[in-house]
Scaffold this active site. Structure first.
Site, PDB file in Angstrom:
ATOM      1  N   THR A 190       0.696  -1.361  -0.053  1.00 24.95           N
ATOM      2  CA  THR A 190      -0.409   0.385  -0.034  1.00 24.95           C
ATOM      3  C   THR A 190       0.838   1.093  -0.147  1.00 24.95           C
ATOM      4  OG1 THR A 190       0.316   0.029   2.749  1.00 24.95           O
ATOM      5  CG2 THR A 190      -2.203  -1.290   1.422  1.00 24.95           C
ATOM      6  N   LYS A 191       1.876   0.921  -0.178  1.00 22.88           N
ATOM      7  CA  LYS A 191       2.920   2.163   0.083  1.00 22.88           C
ATOM      8  C   LYS A 191       2.923   3.094  -1.466  1.00 22.88           C
ATOM      9  CE  LYS A 191       4.039   1.859   4.353  1.00 22.88           C
ATOM     10  NZ  LYS A 191       3.161   0.655   5.295  1.00 22.88           N
TER      11      LYS A 191
END
Length: 373
Positions: free
Chosen positions: A184-185
């Site tokens: 998700t970064k």
């Protein structure tokens, strides 16, 4: 149309570039600590104007390695109460004792007052977490306090890819910065982490720790209590391809954040976490505080009924209230407890469309009127 809480962006050209790299890697048989890892390290260091980078298996591994290098075993490490479990877990796994500190309501980050209250005669290190991709303006004061006490400052920059404060990038304020490439970064390698440092000694020590503490890649003599913290060549290839879009991704998120902030100004009592002066954040998360008395669960449920899923909080339960960490708790930390209980995170993607932004704002406005009106 539903707006997801998060979306991972790999376009057709990126997928083709990764496929070509995977073919080359599998053909070569060099699956770890090879040229793609070196390329990823060089590219990430350059993107953050850092002299040295060391790729590892996760952001948690990066933190633990940093803590082992500075030597926290049997000593205290100050950790903000508002952060992910891994920040404290890395301290414990490195042999240290986490000491939880309060945070600032305006940044969700460790405050100078919180740090002063948490310092002990046994403090070996302080972990500064850049929550949501914002670097606190108290960073220089926190570094000064650490320097005065001879204490190492480590940055948990898991959220902070490409972020700056006063023109300096995340990872340059402490002895070492630890980044995560969880999916998700802002940029990802699938799984992975990175240490940034200006110290050749830190770089060399990190390389030892990530490969089982071996003195050299080909030798079977072990000089540190390391672990299997290597990043595979496959993950490195994915990370290097995705990293090419860092600036574009950050600017896309900042554009969405500007629209959110302007439009939410009309909702009396809903307070976005604004970007501090001199800070250029990446808006890994777009954070807003609900007024006291508004039920967050009801609000999120109402937003979801319009097809908008609010992303996970940062964080909903402070560390000193986590069941597995209660033995390290030492009294209330009121600011962290308050902001953890009251904030929400609006969807923000690196390829977010205008119609999605409009849908989020419509859903949030309607839910806020229903729940807080």
């Amino acid at each position: 149309m539903a707006v997801p809480a998060a979306r991972i962006v790999f376009g057709p050209q990126d997928r083709a570039a990764v496929a070509d790299a995977v073919t080359e890697i599998l053909t070569s048989g060099a699956l770890t600590l090879g040229p793609y890892t070196e390329r990823f390290e060089s590219s990430f260091a350059a993107a953050h104007r850092a002299p040295h980078a060391v790729a590892v298996s996760s952001g948690t591994a990066a933190l633990e390695i940093a803590l082992r290098i500075v030597g926290v075993s049997g000593r205290d490490v100050v950790v903000p109460a508002n952060t992910f479990y891994a920040t404290a877990a890395a301290v414990i796994h490195a042999g240290g004792r986490p000491v939880f500190a309060d945070v600032s309501a305006s940044t969700f980050a460790l405050s100078a007052a919180g740090l002063k209250a948490a310092l002990t005669p046994s403090t070996a290190a302080v972990v500064l977490v850049h929550i949501g991709g914002l670097i606190t303006p108290e960073t220089d004061e926190l570094r000064r306090l650490c320097d005065e006490q001879g204490i190492a400052l480590i940055e948990d920059a898991a959220h902070a890819h490409g972020c700056t404060y006063d023109g300096r990038f995340a990872g340059s304020f402490g002895q070492v910065g630890a980044f995560s490439f969880y999916p998700t970064k802002v940029t990802t390698s699938g799984e992975g982490g990175m240490l940034l440092t200006s110290s050749e000694q830190f770089r060399d020590e990190a390389r030892l720790y990530r490969d089982q503490g071996k003195g050299s890649f080909s030798a079977n003599h072990h000089v540190r209590h390391g672990s299997a913290w290597r990043l595979s060549e496959l993950n490195a290839a994915v990370g290097e391809v995705h990293l090419r879009h860092l600036e574009d991704f950050v600017e896309a998120r900042r554009r969405v954040a500007r629209t959110y902030t302007a439009e939410l100004a009309g909702l009396d009592g809903l307070r976005p976490l604004t970007e501090p002066e001199k800070c250029r954040g990446n808006f890994y998360k777009y954070i807003a505080l609900l007024p006291h008395g508004v039920d967050r669960t009801r609000f999120k449920t109402a937003v979801a009924e319009s097809g908008v899923r609010l992303s996970g909080e940062v964080y909903d339960l402070p560390l000193h209230h986590q069941p597995v960490l209660t033995e390290y708790a030492d009294g209330p930390l009121p600011v962290a407890e308050d902001v953890c209980a009251r904030h929400v995170c609006l969807p923000i993607h690196s390829d977010m469309h205008d119609d999605e932004v409009d849908q989020v704002l419509t859903a949030v406005s309607a839910a806020y009127a229903a729940v807080a009106g």
